[in-house]
Design a protein around this motif. Structure first.
Motif, PDB file in Angstrom:
ATOM      1  N   LEU A  25       0.838  -1.207   0.000  1.00 55.17           N
ATOM      2  CA  LEU A  25       0.000   0.000   0.000  1.00 55.17           C
ATOM      3  C   LEU A  25       0.874   1.259   0.000  1.00 55.17           C
ATOM      4  O   LEU A  25       0.594   2.216  -0.735  1.00 55.17           O
ATOM      5  CB  LEU A  25      -0.929  -0.007   1.232  1.00 55.17           C
ATOM      6  CG  LEU A  25      -1.918   1.157   1.315  1.00 55.17           C
ATOM      7  CD1 LEU A  25      -2.908   1.151   0.156  1.00 55.17           C
ATOM      8  CD2 LEU A  25      -2.699   1.122   2.636  1.00 55.17           C
ATOM      9  N   SER A  37      -8.377   2.482   0.418  1.00 54.63           N
ATOM     10  CA  SER A  37      -8.193   2.222   1.844  1.00 54.63           C
ATOM     11  C   SER A  37      -9.146   3.122   2.602  1.00 54.63           C
ATOM     12  O   SER A  37      -9.252   4.301   2.301  1.00 54.63           O
ATOM     13  CB  SER A  37      -6.757   2.541   2.264  1.00 54.63           C
ATOM     14  OG  SER A  37      -6.703   2.697   3.667  1.00 54.63           O
ATOM     15  N   CYS A  39      -9.439   2.284   6.191  1.00 57.13           N
ATOM     16  CA  CYS A  39      -8.954   2.185   7.570  1.00 57.13           C
ATOM     17  C   CYS A  39      -7.541   2.739   7.737  1.00 57.13           C
ATOM     18  O   CYS A  39      -7.013   2.795   8.846  1.00 57.13           O
ATOM     19  CB  CYS A  39      -9.026   0.748   8.059  1.00 57.13           C
ATOM     20  SG  CYS A  39      -7.769  -0.329   7.342  1.00 57.13           S
ATOM     21  N   GLY A  41      -4.669   1.506   6.577  1.00 61.07           N
ATOM     22  CA  GLY A  41      -3.614   0.501   6.735  1.00 61.07           C
ATOM     23  C   GLY A  41      -3.681  -0.265   8.036  1.00 61.07           C
ATOM     24  O   GLY A  41      -2.694  -0.881   8.453  1.00 61.07           O
ATOM     25  N   GLY A  43      -5.600  -2.807   8.588  1.00 59.88           N
ATOM     26  CA  GLY A  43      -5.968  -4.200   8.343  1.00 59.88           C
ATOM     27  C   GLY A  43      -7.385  -4.543   8.737  1.00 59.88           C
ATOM     28  O   GLY A  43      -7.691  -5.692   9.065  1.00 59.88           O
ATOM     29  N   ILE A  44      -8.270  -3.547   8.717  1.00 57.47           N
ATOM     30  CA  ILE A  44      -9.648  -3.872   9.107  1.00 57.47           C
ATOM     31  C   ILE A  44     -10.690  -3.597   8.021  1.00 57.47           C
ATOM     32  O   ILE A  44     -11.794  -4.101   8.086  1.00 57.47           O
ATOM     33  CB  ILE A  44     -10.067  -3.161  10.426  1.00 57.47           C
ATOM     34  CG1 ILE A  44      -9.742  -1.675  10.378  1.00 57.47           C
ATOM     35  CG2 ILE A  44      -9.428  -3.816  11.623  1.00 57.47           C
ATOM     36  CD1 ILE A  44     -10.191  -0.908  11.626  1.00 57.47           C
ATOM     37  N   CYS A  45     -10.345  -2.805   7.013  1.00 55.63           N
ATOM     38  CA  CYS A  45     -11.382  -2.512   6.010  1.00 55.63           C
ATOM     39  C   CYS A  45     -11.351  -3.488   4.834  1.00 55.63           C
ATOM     40  O   CYS A  45     -12.342  -3.670   4.133  1.00 55.63           O
ATOM     41  CB  CYS A  45     -11.266  -1.079   5.507  1.00 55.63           C
ATOM     42  SG  CYS A  45      -9.859  -0.762   4.433  1.00 55.63           S
ATOM     43  N   GLY A  46     -10.210  -4.072   4.553  1.00 56.51           N
ATOM     44  CA  GLY A  46     -10.111  -5.047   3.455  1.00 56.51           C
ATOM     45  C   GLY A  46     -10.163  -4.415   2.078  1.00 56.51           C
ATOM     46  O   GLY A  46     -10.250  -5.112   1.069  1.00 56.51           O
ATOM     47  N   CYS A  48      -7.834  -2.812   0.525  1.00 55.80           N
ATOM     48  CA  CYS A  48      -6.544  -2.704  -0.155  1.00 55.80           C
ATOM     49  C   CYS A  48      -6.108  -4.035  -0.769  1.00 55.80           C
ATOM     50  O   CYS A  48      -4.938  -4.222  -1.071  1.00 55.80           O
ATOM     51  CB  CYS A  48      -5.497  -2.258   0.854  1.00 55.80           C
ATOM     52  SG  CYS A  48      -5.375  -3.430   2.217  1.00 55.80           S
ATOM     53  N   CYS A  94      -1.912  -3.466   2.755  1.00 61.80           N
ATOM     54  CA  CYS A  94      -1.310  -2.697   3.850  1.00 61.80           C
ATOM     55  C   CYS A  94      -0.461  -3.582   4.760  1.00 61.80           C
ATOM     56  O   CYS A  94       0.326  -3.071   5.556  1.00 61.80           O
ATOM     57  CB  CYS A  94      -2.399  -1.988   4.650  1.00 61.80           C
ATOM     58  SG  CYS A  94      -3.592  -3.092   5.410  1.00 61.80           S
TER      59      CYS A  94
HETATM   60  S1  FES Z   1      -6.071  -0.522   4.204  1.00 61.31           S
HETATM   61 FE1  FES Z   1      -7.730  -1.275   5.308  1.00 61.31          FE
HETATM   62  S2  FES Z   1      -7.266  -3.380   5.365  1.00 61.31           S
HETATM   63 FE2  FES Z   1      -5.583  -2.589   4.355  1.00 61.31          FE
END
Ligand code: FES
Length: 669
Positions: A25, A37, A39, A41, A43-46, A48, A94
């Motif tokens: 990312l 993105s 969130c 980076g 790791g919660i929105c998915g 990326c 990310c």
């Molecule tokens: S930026 Fe949200 S999960 Fe990677």
């Protein structure tokens, strides 16, 4: 020095060398590659998600394998345990970090500016570029030792975590801030418009924002709810414009304002309440809240546009038809009575001229004649026809007062397009016997089973598309002359022609109700089509061409008429029939494009600023064009393209005068 690794992104082709441990990312950001993105980076929105392409990429001079990215980590593990597995070869961009050379494919759903598929192949795709975007932030908690406001800490979080400079707070947004921060345990999603205006704050992570595009027509209002992140239309709703009670057509509504002090306020309230009701309907259908809607776009004719904004439309009722405002306009939703996210805006597309509104701007945005080499004619037929002609070099626009006949009004057997209305007509050239189809049945009236089916709705009258076919077929069968006179001599051949006073009538349905095409009906349609055609001719004159390369019919009426019959009647000029089509609700599509793509707003504002506006009422040649266009298809213009597919009858002039003979100008409305 740490090792450098090469990363190549597809489909963009962007590449660069980055230090070991750089996340995919981060590399994408540095190279300007479009990877989404929400969130930031964490790791919660998915959003990326990326794919590793494996193999030997001689073109890029690298060998790419999945283990050139760091191993699957605990954050990805947590994400998949909660949200389900990623697809094969997929990683969270990310979390996956470089430890070798890789080729990374960014799938469409991970791109911010992905394209939205449109049904018609020839229309351009919509690129997603929403004006409002979501940003997840973690806000510092208040601290007695270093006091600062919740808003200040929110703004700091936006700056440090997303490099966003928030502008002045909106009081309506501020009111909910403290509760939202605490409910979200200091983690919130902020909806930011144009990179600085906070329009909503939601507790926790919110992954999708919604918008509504509205087309305010004089008869109906339609709203479409879209997901701003994938462009999908999730719900649609429509209702009759409640202003109808103040007058069927636009001019009678302006008259109402003139005659009744404060009438514009009543009409403004009515249209705003209708829009707000529609928002209620679409959120209900999609199962979301009103607060999840962060943006709205509106198109409408100039009078609807002004009334929605609460601007007095009186000046639009007479020459020189001055608009209060012709630019695109942002207005707070709450200021125009629409209850959505607390700080959300409504964007109105620009109006083109006093009779050519934001709805036509929407049509231009959707059909994009300004991007074409072909000289394109775009016509939106209603009680006023809005006409746009041109190509990438020049665009011209005018409106022409066609009158209500095309909507089935003021015809002896006319009705709105609704079940039971005759919409297709054929007349046998030998026997002069008609057959027809009604809305709600696929059978012709002479086919078995038709009358059983028709019994469900009745055969109630004839709608606009039906009357166009009826009159065009009457002309092709020799029932009417080129001048539009119903030929009484044919009484000897068919009982379908009956005398009524000094004129004749063609009986389309000799049942209950009796459906007829009277001489006055033919005249009403001639007047309407002549007005439209004269407007087109004026634009052709101004452009300096004698033909068009392409014709697009917009609007509900345009999508129902058979273009061949429209041409036989001389409603539209001669053109290769394969280049004539309908665009459906292009005004609404334009509103949707403006909703999903911020750049499109600048584009249409710039195009509208350059459109040359022609006022038909001021043009001396209008009358001459109008008189020629009273003939079917036209007194002077040749329809050679049409003649290749339809056998046009030889000229037959009937001496007998008909009611309403001669070209008269109509009032607008
Ligand atoms: S930026 Fe949200 S999960 Fe990677």
């Amino acid at each position: 020095m740490t090792d450098q690794h090469r990363i190549v992104f597809t489909p963009s082709g962007k590449r660069g060398d980055f230090a070991e441990g750089t996340s995919v990312l981060e590399a994408a950001r540095a190279l300007g590659v479009d990877v989404d993105s929400v969130c930031g980076g964490r790791g919660i929105c998915g959003r990326c998600q990326v794919l590793v392409a494996e193999g030997d990429f001689a073109k890029h001079g690298i060998q790419s394998t999945a283990d050139h990215l760091t191993e699957w980590n605990s954050v990805e593990e947590r994400y998949t345990s909660k949200r389900g597995a990623l697809g094969e070869h997929r990683r969270l961009g990310c979390q996956a970090k470089l430890c070798g050379d890789v080729v990374i494919d960014v799938p469409p759903e991970s791109q911010v500016h992905r394209q939205v598929v449109r049904k018609k192949a020839e229309t351009r795709a919509i690129t997603l570029e929403p004006v409002v975007r979501l940003y997840f932030v973690e806000v510092a908690e208040p601290d007695i030792d270093s006091p600062s406001s919740d808003y200040t800490r929110l703004v700091e979080a936006l700056k440090t975590q997303w490099n966003i400079d928030a502008s002045m707070p909106d009081l309506a947004v501020l009111r909910g801030l403290q509760k939202t921060l605490r409910k979200g345990e200091w983690k919130v999603t902020v909806a930011v418009r144009k990179g600085h205006d906070i329009v909503a704050i939601y507790p926790g992570l919110i992954e999708t924002a919604y918008g509504v595009a509205v087309d305010v027509g004089s008869t109906t209002i339609a709203a479409h709810l879209s997901d701003l992140y994938n462009g999908e239309t999730l719900a649609s709703a429509g209702l009759m414009n409640p202003q109808i009670r103040f007058g069927e057509d636009l001019m009678s509504r302006v008259s109402y304002v003139m005659m009744n002090p404060g009438g514009e306020v009543e009409m403004t309230d009515a249209v705003r309440a209708a829009l707000d009701d529609l928002v209620g309907e679409v959120v209900k259908e999609a199962g979301i809240t009103r607060e999840a809607i962060v943006e709205m776009t509106v198109v409408g004719n100039p009078i609807m546009h002004h009334l929605f904004l609460g601007l007095d439309p009186t000046e639009l009722g007479g020459a020189p038809f001055a608009l209060t405002l012709d630019k695109g306009q942002d207005v707070k939703a709450r200021e125009v009575g629409v209850s959505i996210a607390p700080g959300a805006f409504v964007y109105l597309l620009p109006c083109i001229a006093g009779h050519v509104g934001a709805d036509t701007a929407g049509v231009v945005l959707s059909e994009a004649p300004h991007l074409n080499d072909d000289v394109t004619l775009v016509v939106d037929v209603g009680t006023n026809a809005e006409i746009v002609l041109g190509n990438k070099k020049r665009l011209l626009a005018c409106s022409s007062p066609t009158g209500p006949a095309f909507e089935g009004a003021q015809l002896s057997s006319g009705q709105r397009a609704a079940p039971g209305a005759i919409e297709r007509v054929r007349i046998d050239h030998e026997t002069l016997e008609p057959k027809f189809k009604i809305i709600g049945s696929d059978l012709w009236s002479n086919e078995e089973g038709f009358w059983e089916e028709a019994a469900k709705t009745g055969v109630n009258g004839i709608c606009g598309s039906g009357i166009i076919e009826a009159i065009a077929e009457m002309y092709l069968a020799g029932v009417i002359t080129q001048d539009g006179v119903i030929d009484g001599d044919l009484q000897a051949r068919t009982p379908r022609i009956v005398g009524e006073g000094r004129t004749f009538t063609y009986v389309l349905n000799d049942g209950e109700p009796r459906i007829t095409i009277t001489q006055a009906d033919v005249r009403a349609i001639q007047l309407g089509k002549a007005a439209l055609y004269a407007g087109v001719k004026l634009l052709l004159d101004h452009y300096g061409v004698d033909h068009v390369d392409r014709i697009t019919l917009a609007g509900a009426f345009g999508s129902h008429i058979d273009v061949k019959y429209a041409m036989v009647l001389g409603l539209i000029p001669d053109c290769d029939l394969t280049k004539v089509g309908s665009a459906g609700n292009a005004a609404g599509t334009g509103a949707r494009i403006a909703l999903l793509n911020e750049t499109a707003r600048g584009e249409i504002e710039s195009v509208v600023g350059k459109i040359e506006k022609i006022e038909t009422a001021m043009e001396p040649k209008f009358q001459a064009h109008f008189v020629s266009a009273m003939a079917i298809p036209n007194k002077v213009d040749v329809f050679s393209n049409l003649a290749q597919v339809v056998t046009l009858p030889p000229p037959k002039v009937h001496a007998e005068p008909a009611e309403g003979e001669g070209g008269r100008r109509r009032r607008r409305g």
